[in-house]
Design an enzyme around this catalytic site. Structure first.
Site, PDB file in Angstrom:
ATOM      1  N   HIS A  18      -4.787 -41.946 -60.394  1.00 43.71           N
ATOM      2  CA  HIS A  18      -3.744 -42.691 -59.658  1.00 43.71           C
ATOM      3  C   HIS A  18      -2.624 -43.648 -60.366  1.00 43.71           C
ATOM      4  O   HIS A  18      -1.358 -43.692 -59.831  1.00 43.71           O
ATOM      5  CB  HIS A  18      -4.593 -43.381 -58.682  1.00 43.71           C
ATOM      6  CG  HIS A  18      -5.395 -42.740 -57.697  1.00 43.71           C
ATOM      7  ND1 HIS A  18      -4.970 -42.761 -56.353  1.00 43.71           N
ATOM      8  CD2 HIS A  18      -6.192 -42.008 -57.872  1.00 43.71           C
ATOM      9  CE1 HIS A  18      -5.799 -41.680 -55.634  1.00 43.71           C
ATOM     10  NE2 HIS A  18      -6.448 -41.355 -56.384  1.00 43.71           N
ATOM     11  N   ASP A 116      -0.680 -46.722 -52.694  1.00 41.02           N
ATOM     12  CA  ASP A 116      -1.382 -45.909 -53.166  1.00 41.02           C
ATOM     13  C   ASP A 116      -2.510 -45.423 -52.161  1.00 41.02           C
ATOM     14  O   ASP A 116      -3.341 -46.521 -52.110  1.00 41.02           O
ATOM     15  CB  ASP A 116      -1.557 -45.684 -54.525  1.00 41.02           C
ATOM     16  CG  ASP A 116      -2.487 -44.850 -54.951  1.00 41.02           C
ATOM     17  OD1 ASP A 116      -2.668 -43.690 -54.930  1.00 41.02           O
ATOM     18  OD2 ASP A 116      -3.280 -45.402 -56.055  1.00 41.02           O
TER      19      ASP A 116
END
Ligand code: BUP
Length: 434
Positions: A18, A116
């Protein structure tokens, strides 16, 4: 002009898978004259994350860095068996009230925040509907999301089968938050997912889903490093497209039994290989010596053919090397996009999470092979003979090589001038200019 550049905050959750794309997005926005601030949670789960964060900000002084200081959690003590990354998400959640003061102390004020999240968008959006009848959901062999082809239940992250799992409750929470976003940026591009993107954007999954904005593949940034020049000089000495690169990503620890079968497969396939060998799910635990994991016989017999990598190395740099001719991959989405960027044919070997869904995209796009009958997940072991057969196929299939090259061309078209991803990101930035 009197227009003001937008100030964008980016907030990656946790995990290298990520952090990397968010940092790539940050450099892309900065190149396009946005003011960019990246927020990272501290402490991080892994050393790979903290190393990458300090390296990144040292080399990109124009990008601002804010730290969300996490409160130590009482819950963590009792949850030693839980996934360290899931615990980190939970901890971030508990500390989220600290975010607002952090944001409001920044100047100029923020125009937008890009956060995110985990999990395929369609699945997350539709998850509350799917699980409205739990028993039915848990007993189903396939699931149907409107407008998308049916998905095998076995392709879903298995944690979702357990309503008590932290991952499940976070998925439901995030699913509800989705409709509040103005748009969902995704690291993909039209060519590889045209029909899925079409479906999602025609609002056939849920009416409240915001537009999906494909901006990928996010271009890699390269930070020169002095470390690990051992594999670089090795690669330099290998013929073009002769080496198969093997990696199961930053999260998957391969079992000792599977390691042995991989040794057999690699040796019998007789190809040159570069094996990014990980045996624990958090990088800092990777401390055993290669000699304690691989057999002496294997190391001896393949010493002129193979390179074993331990610890974090720049994967994109490896994939970009002309010596690489194939990629045996767990199909983490970043790995898929990195292979697409370089047109490296993949042998999809999904392990968990959303990786079977990603493997399907790899196969459909013509980027790689996928042997869907291979065991996966905990306890599954694929035999050496099978591995040998598929590696040879991967490295000799000329049609596949051609199709993968085409994916590379399309990837570069998408982010190039006038390309689909380029237009999307331009529109997003323009919409934020005051
Ligand atoms: Br391992 C490793 N170097 O040594 P994915 C990984 N990477 O640069 P994930 C390195 O980490 P899932 C290493 O290039 C990619 O950008 C790699 O992300 C980089 O897999 C990233 O491929 C890994 O999405 O699994 O996160 O391990 O996302 O499926 O949970």
């Amino acid at each position: 002009s009197t227009t003001q550049a937008p100030h964008i905050a980016l907030f990656p959750v946790a995990e290298m898978g990520h952090l990397m794309p968010v940092l790539r997005l940050a450099t892309m926005l900065a190149k396009r004259n946005c003011i960019v601030t990246v927020i990272t949670a501290h402490p991080t789960v892994s050393n790979a994350e903290s190393d990458q964060i300090s390296l990144f900000f040292r080399h990109n002084p124009e990008i601002n860095h804010l730290i969300l200081q996490l409160n130590p959690s009482s819950q963590q003590e009792d949850s030693t068996l839980a996934d360290p990354f899931f615990l980190q998400f939970d901890l971030i959640n508990q500390s989220i009230h600290l975010l607002r003061p952090l944001l409001s102390s920044s100047s100029p004020p923020f125009s937008a925040m890009f956060v995110d999240f985990f999990l395929a968008t369609s699945l997350m959006a539709y998850f509350p509907v799917l699980t409205s009848n739990r028993t039915e959901f848990n007993n189903a062999s396939t699931i149907k999301i409107p407008g998308l082809p049916p998905m095998a239940m076995s392709s879903l992250p298995q944690a979702l089968l357990d309503p008590g799992n932290l991952f499940t409750s976070m998925t439901i929470m995030n699913s509800q938050a989705l409709s509040k976003a103005d748009g969902i940026l995704t690291n993909t591009f039209e060519y590889v997912q045209a029909s899925t993107l079409g479906t999602l954007n025609k609002a056939r999954v849920t009416a409240s889903l915001p537009p999906i904005l494909p901006v990928g593949p996010l271009e890699p940034y390269h930070i020169p490093q002095d470390r690990d020049n051992r594999y670089r000089s090795w690669l330099e000495n290998q013929p073009s497209q002769s080496v198969v690169y093997i990696s199961f990503g930053s999260r998957t620890a391969i079992s000792q039994d599977q390691v042995q079968e991989l040794e057999r497969g690699l040796e019998k396939a007789g190809r040159r290989f570069c094996w990014n060998l990980k045996t624990s799910i958090v990088d800092k635990d990777d401390q055993e010596d290669v000699k304690d994991i691989l057999s002496n016989l294997f190391l001896e017999r393949t010493k002129n053919k193979g390179m074993i990598i331990r610890g974090w190395t720049d994967q994109q740099e490896i994939l970009d090397h002309p010596a690489i001719g194939g990629f045996v991959s767990h199909c983490g989405w970043n790995s898929v996009m990195e292979a697409a960027w370089q047109g490296v044919p993949m042998l999809a070997w999904p392990q968990n999470g959303d990786q079977r869904l990603n493997a399907k995209v790899v196969e459909d796009a013509g980027l790689g092979l996928w042997e869907r009958n291979w065991d996966w997940g905990v306890g599954g072991v694929v035999k050496g003979d099978e591995i040998e057969r598929k590696i040879v196929e991967l490295m000799t299939d000329e049609k596949l090589r051609e199709r993968a090259k085409k994916v590379r061309e399309e990837a570069r078209k998408a982010v190039g001038s006038g390309g689909s991803s380029n237009r999307v990101i331009k529109d997003v930035i323009n919409s934020l200019i005051l």
